[in-house]
Design a protein around this motif. Structure first.
Motif, PDB file in Angstrom:
ATOM      1  N   LEU B 468      18.909 -23.641 -19.001  1.00 26.92           N
ATOM      2  CA  LEU B 468      20.317 -23.458 -19.371  1.00 26.92           C
ATOM      3  C   LEU B 468      20.795 -24.465 -20.411  1.00 26.92           C
ATOM      4  N   VAL B 469      20.213 -25.666 -20.381  1.00 28.62           N
ATOM      5  CA  VAL B 469      20.733 -26.713 -21.268  1.00 28.62           C
ATOM      6  C   VAL B 469      20.676 -26.323 -22.740  1.00 28.62           C
ATOM      7  N   PRO B 470      19.545 -25.782 -23.244  1.00 26.14           N
ATOM      8  CA  PRO B 470      19.532 -25.446 -24.676  1.00 26.14           C
ATOM      9  C   PRO B 470      20.648 -24.475 -25.052  1.00 26.14           C
ATOM     10  N   ILE B 471      20.918 -23.517 -24.185  1.00 20.42           N
ATOM     11  CA  ILE B 471      21.962 -22.546 -24.502  1.00 20.42           C
ATOM     12  C   ILE B 471      23.310 -23.238 -24.569  1.00 20.42           C
ATOM     13  N   ALA B 472      23.550 -24.080 -23.568  1.00 21.07           N
ATOM     14  CA  ALA B 472      24.830 -24.776 -23.523  1.00 21.07           C
ATOM     15  C   ALA B 472      24.995 -25.656 -24.760  1.00 21.07           C
ATOM     16  N   LEU B 473      23.909 -26.359 -25.131  1.00 21.78           N
ATOM     17  CA  LEU B 473      24.000 -27.242 -26.293  1.00 21.78           C
ATOM     18  C   LEU B 473      24.312 -26.443 -27.559  1.00 21.78           C
ATOM     19  N   LEU B 474      23.603 -25.345 -27.736  1.00 18.19           N
ATOM     20  CA  LEU B 474      23.838 -24.528 -28.931  1.00 18.19           C
ATOM     21  C   LEU B 474      25.264 -24.011 -28.960  1.00 18.19           C
ATOM     22  N   THR B 475      25.755 -23.549 -27.801  1.00 17.15           N
ATOM     23  CA  THR B 475      27.118 -23.024 -27.724  1.00 17.15           C
ATOM     24  C   THR B 475      28.120 -24.089 -28.151  1.00 17.15           C
ATOM     25  N   LEU B 476      27.849 -25.296 -27.686  1.00 19.75           N
ATOM     26  CA  LEU B 476      28.778 -26.390 -27.947  1.00 19.75           C
ATOM     27  C   LEU B 476      28.686 -26.847 -29.398  1.00 19.75           C
ATOM     28  N   VAL B 477      27.453 -27.097 -29.863  1.00 18.82           N
ATOM     29  CA  VAL B 477      27.271 -27.651 -31.206  1.00 18.82           C
ATOM     30  C   VAL B 477      27.776 -26.677 -32.252  1.00 18.82           C
ATOM     31  N   LEU B 478      27.392 -25.416 -32.126  1.00 11.69           N
ATOM     32  CA  LEU B 478      27.831 -24.443 -33.121  1.00 11.69           C
ATOM     33  C   LEU B 478      29.324 -24.177 -32.999  1.00 11.69           C
ATOM     34  N   GLY B 479      29.879 -24.432 -31.820  1.00  9.38           N
ATOM     35  CA  GLY B 479      31.311 -24.248 -31.657  1.00  9.38           C
ATOM     36  C   GLY B 479      32.101 -25.300 -32.401  1.00  9.38           C
ATOM     37  N   VAL B 480      31.589 -26.515 -32.368  1.00  4.13           N
ATOM     38  CA  VAL B 480      32.296 -27.597 -33.045  1.00  4.13           C
ATOM     39  C   VAL B 480      31.951 -27.611 -34.518  1.00  4.13           C
ATOM     40  N   PHE B 481      30.730 -27.285 -34.842  1.00  3.08           N
ATOM     41  CA  PHE B 481      30.251 -27.400 -36.208  1.00  3.08           C
ATOM     42  C   PHE B 481      29.510 -26.124 -36.599  1.00  3.08           C
ATOM     43  N   PRO B 482      30.257 -25.037 -36.903  1.00  8.14           N
ATOM     44  CA  PRO B 482      29.605 -23.752 -37.173  1.00  8.14           C
ATOM     45  C   PRO B 482      29.038 -23.641 -38.576  1.00  8.14           C
ATOM     46  N   ALA B 483      29.205 -24.668 -39.397  1.00  4.54           N
ATOM     47  CA  ALA B 483      28.783 -24.551 -40.798  1.00  4.54           C
ATOM     48  C   ALA B 483      27.337 -24.100 -40.970  1.00  4.54           C
ATOM     49  N   PRO B 484      26.377 -24.625 -40.180  1.00  2.00           N
ATOM     50  CA  PRO B 484      24.992 -24.196 -40.451  1.00  2.00           C
ATOM     51  C   PRO B 484      24.820 -22.683 -40.426  1.00  2.00           C
ATOM     52  N   ILE B 485      25.392 -22.011 -39.421  1.00  3.42           N
ATOM     53  CA  ILE B 485      25.152 -20.564 -39.437  1.00  3.42           C
ATOM     54  C   ILE B 485      26.105 -19.874 -40.416  1.00  3.42           C
ATOM     55  N   LEU B 486      27.293 -20.376 -40.587  1.00  2.00           N
ATOM     56  CA  LEU B 486      28.191 -19.727 -41.546  1.00  2.00           C
ATOM     57  C   LEU B 486      27.629 -19.811 -42.954  1.00  2.00           C
ATOM     58  N   ASN B 487      27.015 -20.957 -43.284  1.00  2.00           N
ATOM     59  CA  ASN B 487      26.446 -21.093 -44.619  1.00  2.00           C
ATOM     60  C   ASN B 487      25.326 -20.100 -44.859  1.00  2.00           C
ATOM     61  N   VAL B 488      24.644 -19.739 -43.794  1.00  2.00           N
ATOM     62  CA  VAL B 488      23.556 -18.770 -43.930  1.00  2.00           C
ATOM     63  C   VAL B 488      24.120 -17.362 -43.986  1.00  2.00           C
ATOM     64  N   ILE B 489      25.153 -17.129 -43.170  1.00  2.00           N
ATOM     65  CA  ILE B 489      25.685 -15.760 -43.057  1.00  2.00           C
ATOM     66  C   ILE B 489      26.515 -15.381 -44.280  1.00  2.00           C
ATOM     67  N   ASN B 490      27.334 -16.349 -44.759  1.00  2.00           N
ATOM     68  CA  ASN B 490      28.319 -15.987 -45.774  1.00  2.00           C
ATOM     69  C   ASN B 490      27.745 -15.373 -47.045  1.00  2.00           C
ATOM     70  N   PRO B 491      26.648 -15.928 -47.625  1.00  2.00           N
ATOM     71  CA  PRO B 491      26.130 -15.268 -48.828  1.00  2.00           C
ATOM     72  C   PRO B 491      25.783 -13.806 -48.552  1.00  2.00           C
ATOM     73  N   ALA B 492      25.192 -13.553 -47.375  1.00  2.00           N
ATOM     74  CA  ALA B 492      24.818 -12.176 -47.051  1.00  2.00           C
ATOM     75  C   ALA B 492      26.054 -11.302 -46.938  1.00  2.00           C
ATOM     76  N   VAL B 493      27.112 -11.859 -46.336  1.00  2.00           N
ATOM     77  CA  VAL B 493      28.330 -11.065 -46.174  1.00  2.00           C
ATOM     78  C   VAL B 493      28.991 -10.806 -47.525  1.00  2.00           C
ATOM     79  N   ASN B 494      28.997 -11.837 -48.397  1.00  2.00           N
ATOM     80  CA  ASN B 494      29.585 -11.627 -49.721  1.00  2.00           C
ATOM     81  C   ASN B 494      28.851 -10.529 -50.465  1.00  2.00           C
ATOM     82  N   GLN B 495      27.520 -10.574 -50.325  1.00  2.00           N
ATOM     83  CA  GLN B 495      26.714  -9.543 -50.958  1.00  2.00           C
ATOM     84  C   GLN B 495      27.077  -8.158 -50.408  1.00  2.00           C
TER      85      GLN B 495
END
Lengths: 528, 520
Positions: B468-495
């Motif tokens: 459970l810990v990895p899931i909880a950590l990911l939920t928390l980290v990406l919740g506070v600092f979503p930039a890593p996945i947004l930076n990956v997603i946004n170019p695709a969405v703009n396209q």
């Protein structure tokens, strides 16, 4: 154009005037596959008559398997030929050779199934003496003495010979002869079951009566067409039709009657009534062989008649075939759902499958022909594999064909149940099986030819059909075995090879279909 | 390193692993588990290594591409590649598989009726499924996508049907038949698309990028769109195609349910973004009002039904249906922030579903597998760690600010407001009901007096916490600092927005929000 019509007039003239009879030129090399098999059939009769009892089985097996392999090699040797022989009455072209090759390989697997003597403790799948009345003292005596017959082999070879000729006939009379050479041995084979003999004989009787009836239709149709065109030669009929654009009722009636005969053989609605009874009553090895090969041969003939002779009348026969195809797909799929006997279920499934192949026919294009040929080959191997499994699933009274006895089979015999599932998935048209590529090819060809609505119906029918195929898998894997559950008999090397080959081909054609597609794309034109 | 076949390697590794696991002797069930975990972790490692190579600023539509001719007669090729959206979903699958293996360590052994042979079978199926999930998110050939899409049914069917609850056969067949119906409709549309491509370009093809550029006439688009969309709506599932999900979820092992709802159902929403929108832009706009209505109904219907469920697994299934409504809403409002939000939501929902189902699974295991809410109360007195994780999962499900699900939900709602104020306002009400049913579950099961039969209940063990810990950590980290996945997603969405020719409506709402900052 003028040259063609000139030669037609010359041909027609030959029938009309009293020119001296010319011997037709026959190229025996081109007929080699057919001659090998029919020749082997004759030798087989001689073996039956003169060879000592003990020697018959080995001799027959060597003869049958050897002649099938030799004929297949002969077919391969003819690859690329595109001509006619015997005064234009037999075509040796891409579609004919493909279908002959497929029939030979599938017949080889069918022959292996018929040669099986391990799964039934009382010998093989055939009656100890077909002439003994069911339930009579004679029969009991023959059974008690453990008689085993080899009379299936000459019948088998003649049936295969007829099948080879059927899709190659370029002339309605030769086609009729081929139809009978193919059918008569099959009627007999259907009645040879060792167990449930009354059912088997009833099946043979029904098949014979209805088959003879439909043959008569075919012959009458051929006569009417001759009355119109002055010839039974398919290309000549085509030329005659294109010469006179105004249609005559006699052509339509004649074509309709020809179609009755051909649609009966492929088991299309409304000429399908014999299928379930014959599939159920015939010995299972025969059913598998017949279900796979007759369909290929009869579709070959149907395609040739409609494409070569009546290609110009497409707009006349297409509406009729639309109706037949839709009815065949829907009725086959829907009635299959209600079946409780696995052989009857596969019979209705074969009706539905015939409907799907008709979709390719209606496309009336080389792509449709190539797609249908792929479908037929895929269907043939899958079907024979499925029936091979049925021969092995048994209880105390022989084969356990009632669906309830298949419950929990997946737990008792996972390997066999898995193989059967592969065949069911292929028949249902699931990706990575040959059935999927077959459906894809046929549906694509039909959409390209503007039959989009037909494909929508076909997809709906596939959905319905998927239900009963999947239901068997569910039954095998998700029910607990009970004391009614059948057991899987350990087969000899014959059935094992047939089953393994059928399963391998079903999967390989689903994953790497390209070589076969290319082969068929080079063989999708009839000689005219 | 660009020539390394990353995606093929990612797909092959679990497949080879599953074969080895399946071939292990029946007498060594623990070896099978250890090997399966090792393979899943190696796959995760490979995924991370690949993700680090991903170039967010690349102008190429897909990265890590490979293409080999497969069935040239039909224009079919083995072509794979990922854009930002594909990458995060591949990563989600690769993350959840080891978690599920670890969490489901002893799930299968409890079934004495099956014998030990099925232990390796279950883990082999999970690994096969991982291969197919990676394939389905990275295929850039529509036929290949379809093959993966359909092939996924087989392992899931067996995972539900062989290892599930008492009604498992019924649930497995229902799942299979629903999916087959969708799959066959999609097949018909796929063939139609092939024919259209053949008519428009001369040679039929299944290549995604060739199909995206096609100028298909609007009527044909609507028909083909319907074929694809219904298949995806069944998979996702959206109202009214959802009835298989509660049965499947209720009868599955928790691990199966996580992969089913957390990853597999995302294929539906992923398919809408990847295939429905770019290939049929005109039809997407034409259908949008209907789909938005379906999404809204789904949000409320799922939430209200969840509110009255007594069976926890069914409750979570209905809640997922409500969440899928949000995801579909974000996709079909055609705003940059809505699309990005949907993708984030998919990841977030995958994580929160995993947390919910796994924690609930641990809980149920401690009471003979009962999933009835009435059997539990006061768990936090006996097993505080379990109750803590349960609370975390519940809060993640109701999108507490600071958790990644909040980022997704907020962006989706923002996107909805941008386009249709009324829809956004309505959807926001859904959040309230979500909070109500999620907290009701927590309150009923975890607080209050300890239920009889739960005395001496063991708290979470090390292995369970480790899952459970990895899931909880990911939920928390990406919740506070979503930039890593947004930076990956946004170019695709703009396209995507360029491809479908959608522009964000001018609005004053977005300028004042914080999320706009992360979108650049």
């Amino acid at each position: 154009m003028t040259a063609a019509s000139m030669s037609v007039q010359a041909l027609v003239g030959r029938f009309a005037t009293d020119t001296p009879f010319e011997l037709p030129v026959i190229d025996y090399r081109l007929l080699m596959p057919i001659l090998i098999i029919l020749g082997a059939g004759v030798v087989s009769v001689v073996i039956e008559a003169f060879a000592p009892r003990r020697a018959r089985r080995p001799l027959q097996l060597i003869l049958v398997l050897g002649s099938l392999v030799a004929a297949f090699i002969a077919v391969v040797g003819l690859a690329g030929t595109q001509t006619t022989t015997a005064a234009g009455s037999i075509a040796v072209d891409g579609p004919a050779l493909v279908m002959q090759g497929a029939i030979l390989v599938i017949a080889l697997l069918g022959g292996l199934l018929m040669a099986e003597r391990m799964v039934d403790p009382s010998g093989d799948a055939f009656a100890p003496r077909a002439s003994a009345l069911p339930g009579s003292d004679d029969e009991r005596q023959f059974a008690a003495r453990g008689y085993l017959q080899t009379e299936v082999w000459p019948l088998f070879l003649f049936a295969v010979g007829g099948m080879l000729l059927f899709p190659a006939s370029n002339d309605l009379l030769i086609m009729f002869v081929a139809l009978e050479v193919m059918s008569l041995p099959l009627y007999l084979l259907a009645g040879l079951a060792r167990r449930r003999r009354l059912l088997s004989q009833e099946a043979a009787m029904k098949y014979f009566l209805l088959g003879a009836f439909s043959s008569a239709f075919f012959l009458y149709g051929a006569a009417l067409i001759y009355g119109y065109a002055g010839s039974v030669d398919l290309p000549v009929i085509a030329a005659q039709l294109s010469g006179k654009p105004s249609e005559s009722a006699i052509v339509l009636i004649g074509l309709g009657m020809l179609l009755v005969g051909l649609l009966f053989k492929i088991g299309a609605v409304p000429f399908h009534q014999w299928t379930p009874d014959v599939y159920q009553g015939a010995p299972t090895a025969v059913t598998g062989f017949m279900a796979a090969t007759v369909k290929i041969a009869a579709f070959g003939a149907l395609f040739r008649v409609l494409y070569v002779a009546f290609g110009g009348m497409r707009w006349d026969w297409a509406p009729m075939m639309w109706i037949v195809a839709i009815l065949t797909m829907l009725i086959g799929s829907i009635i299959a759902i209600t079946q409780t006997d696995i052989k009857r279920m596969l019979a209705y499934s074969s009706i539905a499958q015939a409907g799907f192949i008709l979709v390719g026919l209606i496309a009336a294009s080389p792509a449709g022909l190539a797609g249908a040929m792929f479908y037929l080959i895929a269907y043939g191997f899958t079907t024979i594999g499925a029936f091979a499994v049925i021969t092995m699933v048994r209880d105390g009274n022989g084969e356990a064909t009632h669906l309830s006895k298949w419950a929990g089979l997946g737990k008792k015999s996972p390997l066999v149940a898995t193989l059967f599932s592969v065949f069911m998935l292929s028949l249902a048209g699931i990706p990575l099986t040959s059935g999927f590529i077959g459906k894809f090819s046929v549906f694509t060809a039909a959409i390209e030819a503007g039959a989009g609505w037909l494909v929508i119906v076909a997809v709906v029918a596939s959905l319905i059909a998927a239900f009963f195929y999947v239901r068997v898998i569910v039954l095998m894997f998700f029910s607990e075995p009970n004391d009614q559950t059948a057991t899987v008999a350990i087969p000899s090397v014959f059935t094992t090879i047939a089953l393994a080959a059928a399963a391998t081909i079903t999967i390989v054609l689903g994953i790497v279909p390209q070589p076969l597609i290319e082969l068929l794309a080079n063989a999708d034109v009839f000689v005219r | 390193m660009n020539t390394f076949p990353w995606l093929t390697a990612l797909g092959v590794l679990p497949l080879v692993g599953s074969i080895i696991v399946a071939l292990l002797p029946k007498s060594r069930p623990s070896l099978a588990k250890q090997l399966a975990l090792l393979i899943a972790l190696a796959t995760l490692g490979l995924t991370i290594a690949m993700a680090l190579q991903f170039d967010g600023g690349s102008a190429e539509p897909f990265q890590f591409t490979e293409s080999y001719s497969w069935i040239p007669a039909f224009g079919i090729s083995y072509s794979v590649g990922v854009d930002g959206i594909g990458l995060v979903l591949v990563a989600l699958a690769a993350t959840l598989v080891p978690v599920v293996i670890l969490a489901g360590w002893n799930d299968v052994e409890g079934d004495s009726s099956k014998g030990s042979g099925s232990v390796k079978g279950y883990f082999a199926l999970i690994l096969v499924l991982e291969t197919l999930m990676i394939g389905v998110f990275s295929a850039t050939d529509l036929f290949l996508f379809y093959v993966f899409f359909e092939a996924m049914l087989i392992p899931v069917y067996f995972m539900i049907g062989r290892f599930g609850g008492p009604q498992r056969a019924y649930a497995a067949v229902k799942f299979l038949l629903y999916s087959l119906v969708g799959g066959l409709l999609m097949l018909a549309a796929l063939i139609g698309l092939y024919v259209v491509s053949a008519n428009l370009t001369g040679t039929g093809t299944f290549d995604y990028l060739s199909l995206v550029g096609l100028d298909i006439d609007p009527m044909t688009q609507r028909l083909l769109f319907a074929g694809f969309f219904i298949a995806f709506a069944i998979k996702a599932p959206l109202w009214p195609f959802h009835t298989w999900l509660p049965d499947a979820a209720a009868q599955s092992k928790p691990g199966t349910a996580v992969l089913l709802i957390g990853v597999l159902d995302k294929v539906g929403t992923f398919g809408m973004i990847r295939y429905c929108l770019p290939i049929f832009p005109a039809a997407s706009v034409w259908y949008a009002p209907v789909i938005i209505a379906m999404a809204l109904i789904g949000i409320f219907y799922g939430a209200f039904v969840a509110l009255s469920q007594q069976d926890m697994k069914r409750l979570f299934a209905y809640s997922s249906m409500s969440h899928f409504g949000f995801i579909a809403l974000g996709i079909f409002v055609f705003t940059t922030i809505g699309e990005s939000g949907s993708v984030v939501y998919m990841v977030a929902h995958g994580l929160s579903t995993a947390a919910l189902f796994l924690t609930a699974g641990f809980l149920m295991q401690r009471r003979g597998g009962s999933s009835m809410l009435g059997d539990y109360s006061g768990v936090n007195k006996a097993a505080p760690v379990l109750a803590g994780f349960f609370l975390f999962a519940a809060l993640s499900s109701l999108a507490l600010p600071g958790l990644v699900s909040f980022v997704g939900e907020f962006m989706v709602l923002l996107g909805a407001f941008q386009r249709y104020m009324f829809v956004g306002a309505l959807a926001t009400l859904g959040i309230v009901i979500t909070a109500a049913y999620v907290l009701r579950v927590y309150q009923k099961s975890m607080t209050g007096p300890l239920a009889s039969g739960l005395e001496g209940m063991a708290d979470l063990k090390g292995r369970e916490i480790a899952a459970l810990v990895p899931i909880a950590l990911l939920t928390l980290v990406l919740g506070v600092f979503p930039a890593p996945i947004l930076n990956v997603i946004n170019p695709a969405v703009n396209q995507l927005m360029t491809t479908i020719g959608a522009t964000d409506p001018p609005t004053t709402l977005t300028t004042s929000t914080s999320a706009e900052g992360t979108l650049q």
